[in-house]
Every structure is written in structure tokens, then in C-alpha cells.
Design an enzyme around this catalytic site. Structure first.
Site, short mmCIF file in Angstrom:
data_model
loop_
_atom_site.label_atom_id
_atom_site.label_comp_id
_atom_site.label_asym_id
_atom_site.label_seq_id
_atom_site.Cartn_x
_atom_site.Cartn_y
_atom_site.Cartn_z
N ARG A 1 0.85 -1.19 0.00
CA ARG A 1 0.00 0.00 0.00
C ARG A 1 0.89 1.24 0.00
NH1 ARG A 1 -2.12 -3.62 3.81
NH2 ARG A 1 -4.29 -4.24 3.46
N LYS B 1 -1.58 -2.57 7.67
CA LYS B 1 -2.85 -1.94 8.01
C LYS B 1 -3.65 -2.87 8.93
CE LYS B 1 -7.10 -0.28 5.81
NZ LYS B 1 -7.82 -0.15 4.52
N HIS C 1 -3.01 3.06 -5.95
CA HIS C 1 -3.74 1.89 -5.48
C HIS C 1 -4.02 0.92 -6.62
CE1 HIS C 1 -5.63 -0.13 -2.17
NE2 HIS C 1 -6.73 -0.33 -2.86
N ARG D 1 -1.23 -1.43 -7.06
CA ARG D 1 -1.37 -2.55 -6.11
C ARG D 1 -2.34 -3.58 -6.69
NH1 ARG D 1 -1.68 -4.31 -0.56
NH2 ARG D 1 -3.82 -4.63 0.15
N HIS E 1 -4.45 -8.67 3.47
CA HIS E 1 -5.90 -8.55 3.64
C HIS E 1 -6.34 -9.24 4.93
CE1 HIS E 1 -6.71 -8.01 -0.95
NE2 HIS E 1 -6.40 -6.87 -0.36
N TYR F 1 -9.82 -10.33 -7.13
CA TYR F 1 -8.85 -10.73 -8.15
C TYR F 1 -9.26 -12.03 -8.84
CZ TYR F 1 -6.73 -7.12 -5.51
OH TYR F 1 -6.53 -5.92 -4.87
#
Length: 360
Positions: free
Chosen positions: A205, A229, A308, A311, A333, A342
Site C-alpha cells: 500500500r 494496516k 492503489h 497494487r 488482507h 482478483y
């Protein structure tokens, strides 16, 4: 702790005294589980809600800190509906469906805590009636819909390498007639190509890129150590692998990081920038990286491309060669539900692979 978390914790500490005591108690309860950034968003959402309550005469408090539990307990469902309408129809700063959903979720969390977890001195719930329990919050983000929006707006296959190559060489040719733009390009092209290559070969990120320090890089093992994150253990950095393709750009940038940017020894940041008129460089900002990628993307012929989406580009490419669980771990994630995007993005590739198998 990342720079963003440090900044958000300070902001949170400044805002909390302006909240009712029971909100402060709720934030203390959530602090071990949620990041300062998330809790700061909660408090901002409560500011908005309490301000609306007072403006509508549903609270007699002079300040947000004066809003009472009884005023929350006696709210009608009509009032909650009116607040939702206010969020979606006000003329200034109209909220998207995603934002409205998040604000209502923050309120549901607070009301749930007050009615189901927190107790008074007699062991009774602080809130006897929870009107927010009646509010249904529909899921906004569906992986298939997100994938549909991304199609045609990310880099695919050879474009990943081509974009990095364009930053190193092509952009310079395109702006050759503009002395100022060409000078800035020559100064920063190795750094800029390194940032793009690192995202396209690791899926980091932009906030993780910004917070990287030189000591977080292990070139020999193609590893980076990052604050992920949603991770609240401030002593632990997650090891994240990057592809061999990013190694050359990293080595090239590191060889000139000090000399070209006059980087002081005390500056730990991996990626630095030298502001106009400044004798020394300092850590690049999130905004600077976002603007930089958009600048190159427009000239490259991909005006929708953002940091983003770089990414997303990596993730789509990575998913084609790995399973959903490896992709989830690489991207950091919280659940595979997010990673499902995806799977939908690669539907076409998968269907083509099936056809080729049938033909053979």
C-alpha cells in the site's frame, strides 16, 4: 508505530475530551483491538452525529460532550432515518453510500457496546434500549462489482514492466521540450521508477511505502519489513517479499539516495524528496507519491491509473500464479473476501485457459 498511527493517536487524544464520557469509555475499550486511525474515524463520525442531534433539538446539550445516555436511549427510529437522509442529501459534503454505511456502522458499534457490554454500578446496561440494532446496513462492497470497475483500469501482463521502463526513459523523451519538467524528471527518475517497481512487485500500500525505512530492507532475501494496516502490535513488522524484478531499481536508487538528495544521516526514510529551497531531503509524503504516479500514468496513456491501482495490478498478476490464500497473505488482507476481487478480475484469463485445454 507508523508515522500515520502516531499522528492519528495525537489527534485522537485531542478530540476525546470533546466527547461524552461514555464515548471515551468505548474508545478505551476498543483501543487494544483497533488502530488509532480507525478510532479517530469513529470519533469524527460521532462528532457529526452528536452535532446533528443538537441542531435538530434531539439533545439539549450545549456541546457534544454534554449529550446524555437518556437522549440516545429515547431516540425514535424516525430520527435515525432522518439522520441517514441528512447524510445522503445535504448540499455540502454529500456522502457516498460507502461512507454512510461506515458512519452507521460506527454508531451501531457504540450502541452495541453501551447496551450489551458496558454496565453501571448495579450491573445494568448503560443503555436500556438500542435503536441502532434495528438499522440494517447493506453490504456495499461486492468483489464482483469492484472487479468490474477495475477492468481496463489496471496494468496487465507486459504493461507492468513497460510502465517502469516508461518512467526510466519514455517520460523524459515526452517532456524533452519542457526544461523544468525534464530537469525534475532527470533528478527523480530512478527514485520514481523504484517506487513504481516496488509496488508492482510486492503489492504494498502507499502508506506502507511511505513508512518504509532503509533498515526495513533486506535486499539479499528480497524482503521488506512493514507495519501492516489493521495490525496493532506496534513492536512487530510483517515480512513481505518482493520479486527479483524490483531488486535492480532498489539497488540503483540506494546508490544515489544520499548524494543526489543530500540525505542527512538521521533521516531513516527509504524514499526521500528534497523540497525546493531546502538544503536537505526528508521522507516523501503519501500525497507526493500519489501525484507522481498520476503524472506518469497520464503520459503513459493510462489516465485512470493510480497508486492503489498499481497494487491491484500486482495482485491480479500474482493471483494468476498463486492461490487466493497466498494472495491474501501477500497483500495483507484481513479476509479472503477482499481478495475475491482478483478472482473475478481474472475470470477472462481463466475461461481462455479452459478453452485452450479443451482444444488440446
Amino acid at each position: 508505530m507508523s508515522l500515520q498511527k502516531i499522528s492519528d493517536r495525537k489527534k485522537l487524544e485531542l478530540k476525546l475530551p470533546q466527547m461524552p464520557w461514555f464515548v471515551q469509555q468505548f474508545i478505551d475499550y476498543k483501543l487494544p483491538d483497533l488502530s488509532p486511525s480507525t478510532l479517530l474515524e469513529y470519533v469524527r463520525d460521532y462528532e457529526s452525529f452528536f452535532g446533528w442531534l443538537r441542531a435538530e433539538g434531539l439533545s439539549q446539550a450545549d456541546t457534544n460532550a454534554g449529550v446524555t445516555l437518556l437522549e440516545l436511549e429515547t431516540l425514535h427510529m424516525d430520527s435515525v432515518t432522518s439522520y441517514r437522509l441528512y447524510l445522503t442529501t445535504r448540499t455540502e459534503d454529500t456522502n457516498s453510500k460507502i461512507t454512510v454505511s461506515r458512519k452507521l456502522s460506527a454508531l451501531r458499534s457504540l450502541f452495541h457496546y453501551l447496551s450489551q457490554i458496558a454496565e453501571d454500578e448495579n450491573f445494568y446496561p448503560l443503555l436500556k434500549r438500542n435503536v441502532m440494532a434495528k438499522v440494517e446496513i447493506k453490504r456495499i462492497h461486492k468483489p464482483k462489482d469492484t472487479a468490474a470497475k477495475l477492468k481496463g483500469k489496471i496494468l496487465e501482463e507486459d504493461e507492468l514492466l513497460e510502465f517502469v521502463g516508461y518512467i526510466l526513459e519514455g517520460y523524459g523523451r515526452d517532456v524533452e521540450g519542457n526544461k523544468q519538467a525534464h530537469y525534475a524528471f532527470m533528478l527523480n527518475r530512478e527514485r520514481d521508477a523504484c517506487i513504481a517497481s516496488l509496488i508492482l512487485n510486492s503489492g504494498l500500500r502507499v502508506s506502507e511505502i511511505v513508512n518504509l525505512n532503509v533498515d526495513d530492507l533486506d535486499l539479499g532475501n528480497k524482503l521488506l519489513y512493514v507495519y501492516r494496516k489493521g495490525q496493532n502490535d506496534e513492536t512487530f513488522k510483517t515480512p513481505v517479499y518482493f520479486r527479483e524484478q524490483a531488486k535492480d531499481e532498489l539497488q540503483q536508487y540506494l546508490s544515489l539516495r544520499h548524494s543526489r538528495y543530500n540525505t542527512p544521516k538521521k533521516e531513516k526514510a527509504l524514499f526521500v524528496a528534497k523540497p525546493n529551497g531546502s538544503p536537505e531531503s526528508k521522507r516523501m509524503t503519501k500525497r507526493a507519491i500519489q501525484v507522481m504516479i498520476i503524472k506518469y500514468a497520464k503520459r503513459f496513456g493510462k489516465p485512470y491509473l493510480t497508486v492503489h491501482k498499481l497494487r491491484h495490478s500486482f495482485a491480479t498478476d500474482y493471483y494468476l500464479q498463486n492461490d487466493i490464500y497466498k494472495t491474501k497473505e501477500q497483500l495483507g488482507h484481513a479476509s479472503t473476501e477482499t481478495t475475491e476481487v482478483y478472482a473475478h478480475l481474472t475470470d477472462k484469463t481463466m475461461s481462455e485457459a479452459i478453452e485452450r485445454r479443451l482444444e488440446s
